[in-house]
Scaffold this motif. Sequence first.
Motif, mmCIF file in Angstrom:
data_model
loop_
_atom_site.group_PDB
_atom_site.id
_atom_site.type_symbol
_atom_site.label_atom_id
_atom_site.label_comp_id
_atom_site.label_asym_id
_atom_site.label_seq_id
_atom_site.Cartn_x
_atom_site.Cartn_y
_atom_site.Cartn_z
ATOM 1 N N ALA A 156 -27.105 2.788 0.152
ATOM 2 C CA ALA A 156 -27.102 3.171 1.564
ATOM 3 C C ALA A 156 -25.734 3.013 2.221
ATOM 4 N N GLY A 157 -24.682 2.984 1.402
ATOM 5 C CA GLY A 157 -23.345 2.846 1.970
ATOM 6 C C GLY A 157 -22.740 1.492 1.664
ATOM 7 N N CYS A 158 -21.451 1.391 1.865
ATOM 8 C CA CYS A 158 -20.779 0.122 1.618
ATOM 9 C C CYS A 158 -19.647 -0.072 2.621
ATOM 10 N N ALA A 159 -19.276 -1.311 2.811
ATOM 11 C CA ALA A 159 -18.100 -1.681 3.601
ATOM 12 C C ALA A 159 -17.101 -2.322 2.652
ATOM 13 N N ILE A 160 -15.817 -2.073 2.882
ATOM 14 C CA ILE A 160 -14.783 -2.649 2.024
ATOM 15 C C ILE A 160 -13.628 -3.157 2.874
ATOM 16 N N HIS A 161 -12.976 -4.193 2.373
ATOM 17 C CA HIS A 161 -11.742 -4.697 2.967
ATOM 18 C C HIS A 161 -10.610 -4.449 1.971
ATOM 19 N N LEU A 162 -9.580 -3.714 2.390
ATOM 20 C CA LEU A 162 -8.401 -3.492 1.562
ATOM 21 C C LEU A 162 -7.300 -4.440 2.017
ATOM 22 N N ALA A 163 -6.679 -5.135 1.064
ATOM 23 C CA ALA A 163 -5.694 -6.152 1.400
ATOM 24 C C ALA A 163 -4.380 -5.908 0.674
ATOM 25 N N LEU A 164 -3.289 -6.076 1.401
ATOM 26 C CA LEU A 164 -1.943 -5.968 0.835
ATOM 27 C C LEU A 164 -1.197 -7.254 1.144
ATOM 28 N N ASP A 165 -0.714 -7.945 0.104
ATOM 29 C CA ASP A 165 0.029 -9.197 0.268
ATOM 30 C C ASP A 165 1.505 -8.950 -0.018
ATOM 31 N N VAL A 166 2.362 -9.371 0.904
ATOM 32 C CA VAL A 166 3.791 -9.088 0.786
ATOM 33 C C VAL A 166 4.620 -10.325 1.103
ATOM 34 N N GLN A 167 5.800 -10.361 0.516
ATOM 35 C CA GLN A 167 6.855 -11.286 0.918
ATOM 36 C C GLN A 167 8.087 -10.462 1.293
ATOM 37 N N GLY A 168 8.933 -11.047 2.122
ATOM 38 C CA GLY A 168 10.104 -10.313 2.582
ATOM 39 C C GLY A 168 9.828 -9.502 3.836
ATOM 40 N N TRP A 169 8.634 -9.613 4.373
ATOM 41 C CA TRP A 169 8.272 -8.968 5.630
ATOM 42 C C TRP A 169 7.307 -9.862 6.385
ATOM 43 N N GLU A 170 7.455 -9.910 7.683
ATOM 44 C CA GLU A 170 6.504 -10.552 8.561
ATOM 45 C C GLU A 170 6.555 -9.833 9.901
ATOM 46 N N PRO A 171 5.531 -9.960 10.721
ATOM 47 C CA PRO A 171 5.546 -9.249 12.006
ATOM 48 C C PRO A 171 6.783 -9.638 12.821
ATOM 49 N N PRO A 172 7.589 -8.654 13.229
ATOM 50 C CA PRO A 172 8.769 -8.975 14.040
ATOM 51 C C PRO A 172 8.359 -9.496 15.413
#
Length: 429
Positions: A156-172
Amino acid sequence: MSRWERYSPSSLIEGQQDSFGRLFISTKGQRELDAIRILHAGVDTVRQLYRGLPCQSQFDQIITAYQEGRGATIDLFGTTWAVGAGASGSGFRYRLQNNTLGVIIFFQARHVKIDAFGTHLKIELSPHFIHELDPSECQSFMDNIAKHMLFGLEPAGCAIHLALDVQGWEPPRDFMDRFVTRSKKIMKIDGIDSMTLDQGNIATTYGRAETLMFGTAGALQCAIYNKTKEAHHRDKIHFWENIWSHATTDDLGPAYDPDADVWRIEMRFHQSVLAEFARAIPCNVDTGEVLDDNGFARFSDTIPHLTGLWRSALQSYRLDHSRGLIDPAWQLLQDDARFYCDAPDWLYKRARKAPGLGNEKNVCLAFGNLISIYARQGFRTHEAIRFLQRSGMWEDLAEYYRRRGFDNAAFRQLVEQKLIERRLLGRAA
């Protein structure tokens, strides 16, 4: 929305763009983003829904265990489960939970009669369960449970969370000023840099934001947060460090720096959002494959389309450099993340030659093509020289012209002349 042109040292030799190059050029200047390292791109959570008619004997067995009170357990499907009540927001009356396995089963919908056909089952998979199995095995595991608990089974459908982990960047620091979203629900949590107690008064200094949340759980939600601190808080740092330690850089050395924080950009797709994408018949970004008749009814149906969904989400929630131009780092995060796909080209090893030795032709070709790009973007001489110094080819270029007797003034004059030639003679690439 305008985007930056991307180049790499090898693509400059050919006078072409490189879709995974780390040299970003636009009319607003040049940015070198070699410091940004993608450590992990994957599915963080799966919530699979099933419709059907409850298998009454199975439900009765679980409910009887639940009525034993706190600490009740039951053995089902080859696993021991803790039996408890479903949270009010879950939409289900009961749950089976095994944190060691990393699975939660919610069953008996609150708003559908127990003897009626309906969405009576939701199975939630945690990150460590998802990482241990491939998508088809995850789907088979969930389908097997559903077959034991429902008659007339339908995904009947699905929900998903997509995640990207990074270094060398953070919210300015000006992130909120430049972030584009239609969402009216925004949550921002700042970390505390320091706290001073002086005669009963408390002075607090806030540092950078540690958590940014946009949108609601019932739609497309964006979360940006310090994953290192969150993993420590949840006592999951060893699990994630094991994942991050497998990431490599261009020279196949480790990309993960254990002394630096990891930031996560997470896009959470509610099942209703995925259903909307399915109705629009999305295509796989690499193969052009369109959805089959199943739409996004099952988790496994989403796999060929996750990278395209990610790119669409980072367009809905977008960090801009300036009006009409995307932020180059956000463009990199949008383009380079691959979910259940082969690694992008920039992860492959490149063999570098000694500066200026044996690669004079390549140096000249790359230099000429880069000057053409700078001329087209309208850069002035001092800007072109500054960007050349940060282009990744400066060491080769400086040695090449040094051996030919060029000092700083002569080289500046050369660059100025080449820029003028390309503008006046129409040779700007």
